[in-house]
Design an enzyme around this catalytic site. Structure first.
Site, PDB file in Angstrom:
ATOM      1  N   ASP A 130      37.464  37.301  44.909  1.00 31.31           N
ATOM      2  CA  ASP A 130      36.055  37.690  44.931  1.00 31.31           C
ATOM      3  C   ASP A 130      35.347  37.011  46.103  1.00 31.31           C
ATOM      4  O   ASP A 130      35.729  35.932  46.553  1.00 31.31           O
ATOM      5  CB  ASP A 130      35.368  37.369  43.607  1.00 31.31           C
ATOM      6  CG  ASP A 130      35.313  35.889  43.278  1.00 31.31           C
ATOM      7  OD1 ASP A 130      36.357  35.209  43.444  1.00 31.31           O
ATOM      8  OD2 ASP A 130      34.249  35.398  42.865  1.00 31.31           O
ATOM      9  N   GLU A 176      35.375  33.129  41.034  1.00 35.91           N
ATOM     10  CA  GLU A 176      35.109  31.802  41.601  1.00 35.91           C
ATOM     11  C   GLU A 176      33.721  31.727  42.206  1.00 35.91           C
ATOM     12  O   GLU A 176      33.049  30.691  42.118  1.00 35.91           O
ATOM     13  CB  GLU A 176      36.166  31.472  42.657  1.00 35.91           C
ATOM     14  CG  GLU A 176      36.254  29.982  42.996  1.00 35.91           C
ATOM     15  CD  GLU A 176      35.294  29.544  44.088  1.00 35.91           C
ATOM     16  OE1 GLU A 176      35.127  28.322  44.268  1.00 35.91           O
ATOM     17  OE2 GLU A 176      34.718  30.409  44.779  1.00 35.91           O
TER      18      GLU A 176
END
Length: 399
Positions: free
Chosen positions: A74, A139
């Site tokens: 991500d 994250e």
């Protein structure tokens, strides 16, 4: 696509618009890359009320000593795309640089590790042990449905890690500068002061909470928490906002809040630090210098999010294997550091020793995020050598 080419791998990953919490095709691309290398892949989805569902990725192959490479696909939002010199998900190569969101943080690290493993397979090297990739899509987000749950999911299956390498960008200026062998802790909170709203021309009828907030801010920031320790820089508190929600210039607000974050050394635990913060807030509340002739203010402290404890990795073979590989490729002796922000290593350290090494982080989260092609190739070689050295060290211990 040639999985031994980190440039091609990174370009493919960047072209996946995997802005948190969206998978964006990044995990599918990663699966298509590693399954032909012999990895079994699973993609568990974790949920929790009030947070977005997150798809995660776990791939593993081999038996024996178990090394886990951890990271995230991500990325943060692009911001105004007009600020970019190339489309942020186009993976344009120009003047020896590969541009794109996630190039540094941290699809570049994933690409280099995949390429390193693929090169070892292409050379026909015998399996030294078990290698896994533990990749999250959370994250850059709340970090609730990502690595921490994925680690528990792996452990529930009876798997154990002997060591972990996190591919976050760790180098401040040039590849080879720094290995992270720990991280400071992090604690956030909000202080709310209750006052009495009123007209600024009649202050005797009101009670301005900002007077006390100023005192709290001074108490929290003025006195050092510590001078640092052997492995950690000094603990530091920063106030990140002071707010009243008051747009008027002629109204004394009825309430004011202050938000802070502390990055702390191993001289503190979250609980001992909370006690110290409360002591300082109480001293400000009862000090009286800002509320002459008034009762002490009504103050509430709320702790925000999940605190992170500081940690320090003490694994000589892990650190030595990575340091030697960095030195071999870059000619530098990397600094062993605990500086910087938090990472998912804070969760991994509860399962095995963990170190962090990746690209130079100067452009992460910026417009025109980019990585030098030469650095991507060098990082792949570092990871390749590290795998050989670490598995050899484990074999030597077993013998």
């Amino acid at each position: 696509m040639d999985p031994t080419d980190p440039i091609a791998v990174l370009a493919a990953l960047i072209r996946c618009p995997s802005v948190t919490p969206h998978e964006g095709g990044a995990l599918t691309t990663l699966q298509e890359l590693v399954e032909p290398l012999g990895f079994s892949v699973e993609r568990p989805v974790f949920t929790e009320a009030g947070t977005p569902d997150i798809e995660n990725f776990y791939a593993a192959c081999g038996t024996g000593p178990h090394l886990c490479f951890a990271g995230h696909t991500d990325v943060v939002p692009t911001g105004d795309e007009a600020d970019w010199s190339a489309p942020p998900f186009a993976a344009e190569i120009r003047d020896g640089m590969l541009y794109g969101r996630g190039a540094v943080d941290m699809k570049g690290g994933i690409a280099a590790f995949v390429a390193a493993v693929a090169r070892r397979k292409a050379r026909g090297e015998p399996g030294d042990g078990r290698i896994s990739l533990l990749i999250t899509g959370d994250e850059e987000g709340p970090a609730i449905n990502g690595t921490i749950k994925l680690l528990d999911w792996v452990a529930a299956r009876g798997e154990r890690f002997d060591a972990s390498l996190v591919g976050e960008p760790t180098n401040p200026n040039a590849l080879g500068d720094m290995i992270k062998i720990g991280r400071r802790g992090s604690l956030s909170g909000t202080v709310a002061v209750k006052g009495r709203q009123g007209h600024v021309a009649y202050p005797h009828l009101a009670d301005n909470p900002l007077r006390t907030i100023v005192a709290v801010a001074d108490r929290l920031m003025a006195e050092p928490f510590d001078e640092g320790t052997a492995a950690f820089p000094p603990t530091n508190l920063e106030i990140t906002s002071i707010d009243t929600g008051n747009p008027a210039t002629n109204v004394i607000p009825g309430r004011s809040t202050l938000t802070f974050n502390i990055r702390f050394s191993d001289a503190w635990t979250p609980e001992s630090l909370k006690t110290e913060v409360l002591r300082r807030v109480e001293a400000a509340r009862t000090g009286g210098s800002y509320r002459v002739g008034r009762d002490a203010a009504e103050i509430a402290v709320e702790w925000r999010g999940r605190p992170s404890e500081s940690f320090l990795t003490r694994s000589d073979d892990l650190i030595a294997s990575l340091s030697a590989s960095v030195a071999s490729v870059t000619g530098k002796s990397p600094q062993l550091s605990t500086t910087g922000g938090t990472s998912d290593a804070r969760f991994i350290k509860d399962h095995c020793p963990v170190v962090e090494f990746g690209l130079v982080g100067q452009t992460m989260h910026m417009a025109d995020e980019r990585v030098p092609i030469a650095d991507l190739e060098a990082l792949t070689e570092i990871y390749d050598q590290f795998l050989s050295r670490w598995f050899a060290s484990r074999a030597a211990v077993a013998a």
